[in-house]
Design an enzyme around this catalytic site. Structure first.
Site, PDB file in Angstrom:
ATOM      1  N   LYS A 163       7.439 -40.199   0.177  1.00 25.27           N
ATOM      2  CA  LYS A 163       6.735 -41.231   0.952  1.00 25.27           C
ATOM      3  C   LYS A 163       5.225 -41.155   0.776  1.00 25.27           C
ATOM      4  CE  LYS A 163      10.180 -42.621   4.217  1.00 25.27           C
ATOM      5  NZ  LYS A 163      10.532 -43.021   5.543  1.00 25.27           N
ATOM      6  N   LYS A 166      16.065 -48.918   4.718  1.00 28.00           N
ATOM      7  CA  LYS A 166      15.541 -50.031   5.510  1.00 28.00           C
ATOM      8  C   LYS A 166      14.306 -50.620   4.852  1.00 28.00           C
ATOM      9  CE  LYS A 166      16.427 -47.913   9.966  1.00 28.00           C
ATOM     10  NZ  LYS A 166      15.599 -46.763  10.308  1.00 28.00           N
ATOM     11  N   LYS A 224      18.836 -44.460  -2.565  1.00 29.97           N
ATOM     12  CA  LYS A 224      19.620 -44.598  -1.333  1.00 29.97           C
ATOM     13  C   LYS A 224      19.350 -45.950  -0.683  1.00 29.97           C
ATOM     14  CE  LYS A 224      17.301 -42.811   2.664  1.00 29.97           C
ATOM     15  NZ  LYS A 224      17.672 -43.450   3.921  1.00 29.97           N
TER      16      LYS A 224
HETATM   17  N1  AQP Z   1      21.808 -44.856   2.727  1.00 22.53           N
HETATM   18  C1  AQP Z   1      22.252 -44.114   3.733  1.00 22.53           C
HETATM   19  N2  AQP Z   1      23.516 -43.643   3.715  1.00 22.53           N
HETATM   20  C2  AQP Z   1      23.983 -42.879   4.750  1.00 22.53           C
HETATM   21  N3  AQP Z   1      23.240 -42.570   5.839  1.00 22.53           N
HETATM   22  C3  AQP Z   1      21.974 -43.040   5.903  1.00 22.53           C
HETATM   23  N4  AQP Z   1      20.995 -42.922   6.820  1.00 22.53           N
HETATM   24  C4  AQP Z   1      19.885 -43.579   6.395  1.00 22.53           C
HETATM   25  N5  AQP Z   1      20.120 -44.137   5.202  1.00 22.53           N
HETATM   26  C5  AQP Z   1      21.406 -43.824   4.862  1.00 22.53           C
HETATM   27  C6  AQP Z   1      21.138 -42.206   8.083  1.00 22.53           C
HETATM   28  O1  AQP Z   1      20.933 -43.116   9.154  1.00 22.53           O
HETATM   29  C7  AQP Z   1      20.370 -42.405  10.260  1.00 22.53           C
HETATM   30  C8  AQP Z   1      19.190 -43.131  10.827  1.00 22.53           C
HETATM   31  O2  AQP Z   1      18.261 -43.390   9.831  1.00 22.53           O
HETATM   32  P1  AQP Z   1      16.719 -43.332  10.091  1.00 22.53           P
HETATM   33  O3  AQP Z   1      16.284 -44.543  10.753  1.00 22.53           O
HETATM   34  O4  AQP Z   1      16.308 -42.077  10.724  1.00 22.53           O
HETATM   35  O5  AQP Z   1      16.450 -43.068   8.637  1.00 22.53           O
HETATM   36  P2  AQP Z   1      15.699 -43.739   7.560  1.00 22.53           P
HETATM   37  O6  AQP Z   1      15.765 -42.722   6.483  1.00 22.53           O
HETATM   38  O7  AQP Z   1      14.417 -44.182   8.068  1.00 22.53           O
HETATM   39  O8  AQP Z   1      16.465 -45.039   7.140  1.00 22.53           O
HETATM   40  P3  AQP Z   1      15.983 -45.763   5.941  1.00 22.53           P
HETATM   41  O9  AQP Z   1      16.642 -47.053   6.046  1.00 22.53           O
HETATM   42  O10 AQP Z   1      16.257 -45.048   4.699  1.00 22.53           O
HETATM   43  O11 AQP Z   1      14.400 -45.866   6.152  1.00 22.53           O
HETATM   44  P4  AQP Z   1      13.285 -45.668   5.067  1.00 22.53           P
HETATM   45  O12 AQP Z   1      13.276 -46.939   4.356  1.00 22.53           O
HETATM   46  O13 AQP Z   1      12.041 -45.417   5.892  1.00 22.53           O
HETATM   47  O14 AQP Z   1      13.628 -44.522   4.192  1.00 22.53           O
HETATM   48  C9  AQP Z   1      20.033 -41.006   9.763  1.00 22.53           C
HETATM   49  O15 AQP Z   1      21.050 -40.128  10.189  1.00 22.53           O
HETATM   50  C10 AQP Z   1      20.076 -41.141   8.263  1.00 22.53           C
HETATM   51  O16 AQP Z   1      20.427 -39.943   7.621  1.00 22.53           O
END
Ligand code: AQP
Length: 340
Positions: free
Chosen positions: A119, A203, A200
């Site tokens: 990041k 969001k 992966k």
């Molecule tokens: N692709 C994924 N597959 C399985 N589990 C996932 N999680 C996130 N992406 C995947 C799990 O969802 C939970 C909540 O996510 P978060 O809001 O804490 O995580 P995040 O990493 O911010 O989600 P994003 O969408 O991947 O955000 P960005 O874009 O900021 O990187 C967690 O238990 C996470 O493991």
């Protein structure tokens, strides 16, 4: 010593950023719901974490996202009577414990975190919060004497760090924290982007690229389009051990949502072509998400009820958090020892 509780305590959370997607559901929410009846559950909406990239924060959006995530928790099957649902910033002990844990966490441990490296890469100015994020996450977990943390695969390294921080604090000040275990499903803990199965499903990327993620609130036609447009390969290989990354991702999503065993899935799709796999998967996804979307629409028609659930959840967890802080303050010298 840590408080004892008969059932295993489970803690987890989601950031109120972007659109929740199928990865968040399969990797986290669905696992929470699956274990809800056996465990003592604390589910948080981690809004302080959402501030780590302040340039992306719109205050009004953050306020409405918090309610959206709470509504989705309930729509996905989290029962507010059985599980505490609350907003992180409403329980100030999270920030207080994070500060104390900062003081026992070597900087090198944080600099090694792959999510921080990814990041911060190519960013001129990196906020301290982005580096410190896993310490706040450790505080979230350790505050509740948590035994199990159901998360996606991407959180494995942060979970190891939380355990190391807990051990280091216990070593320096005396037994205080329960050492938590990650609960990561064997398959489906890392759904990949449908437009790029080497990264992966996320969001932030989902917000920039249509076709990357399946949003939990996406209408059926969008879900169908996203799945039909998923990246595959020129082969016709639908066995888990031989499929290319894109097809493997589709098979894993199918497996997670259908509950079918791998041999049955392989037999179903053998020699059928990827169009059939995609159409069948789209049906299964729509079938799973439609009732969730219906419940969500009902829940958000009464925002007062969501606010009530969140307030009640915070009231339930605050005494537990305070009990931990009491131990921490006494052991560190921030408060008097208990009288003999
Ligand atoms: N692709 C994924 N597959 C399985 N589990 C996932 N999680 C996130 N992406 C995947 C799990 O969802 C939970 C909540 O996510 P978060 O809001 O804490 O995580 P995040 O990493 O911010 O989600 P994003 O969408 O991947 O955000 P960005 O874009 O900021 O990187 C967690 O238990 C996470 O493991």
């Amino acid at each position: 010593m840590s408080a004892q509780h008969a059932r295993l305590r489970v803690f987890s959370g989601v950031q109120p950023t972007g659109k929740l997607h199928l990865g968040n559901y399969v990797g986290a929410l669905d696992v929470w719901v699956g274990g809800q009846d056996q465990h003592d559950n604390v589910f948080c909406i981690v809004d302080l974490h959402a501030l780590t990239i302040p340039e992306a924060v719109r205050p009004d959006d953050l306020r409405s996202k918090v309610r959206e995530v709470a509504g989705l928790y309930v729509a996905c099957g989290i029962d507010p009577a059985a599980s505490a649902i609350f907003v992180q910033s409403r329980v100030s002990a999270h920030a207080e414990l994070a500060w104390i844990l900062n003081c026992v966490t070597p900087l090198g441990w944080l600099e090694r975190m792959t999510q921080y490296k990814a990041k911060s890469a190519g960013t001129e100015r990196v906020g301290t919060g982005l580096l410190d994020y896993p310490v706040l996450q450790a505080a979230d977990i350790l505050l509740y004497d948590t035994n199990r943390v159901p998360v996606g695969e991407d959180q494995r390294q942060h979970m190891e760090l939380a355990r190391d921080i807990a051990r280091r604090f216990n070593h320096l000040f005396g037994e205080t924290f329960v050492i938590p275990d990650a609960m990561i499903r064997p398959s489906g803990a890392r759904l990949m982007g449908l437009d790029d199965p080497t990264i992966k499903m996320s969001k932030s990327i989902g917000a920039q690229r249509a076709g990357h993620a399946i949003g939990l609130l996406d209408p059926p036609d969008v879900i169908q389009r996203t799945i039909m447009g998923a990246v595959t390969d020129p082969h016709r290989e639908t066995r888990f051990d031989h499929a290319g990354l894109g097809v493997l991702n589709l098979l894993v999503i199918y497996e997670a949502l259908s509950g079918e065993a791998r041999p049955a899935i392989e037999a179903r799709f053998e020699g059928q072509g990827y169009g059939y796999l995609k159409r069948t998967l789209a049906e299964v996804v729509v079938e799973r998400l439609t009732p969730i979307q219906r419940r969500y629409a009902e829940i958000v028609s009464n925002l007062g009820e969501i606010d009530h659930i969140l307030e009640e959840g915070a009231e339930r967890v605050r005494p537990r958090a305070e009990a931990t802080m009491d131990r921490v303050r006494r052991l560190t010298g921030l408060a008097e020892r208990p009288s003999a």
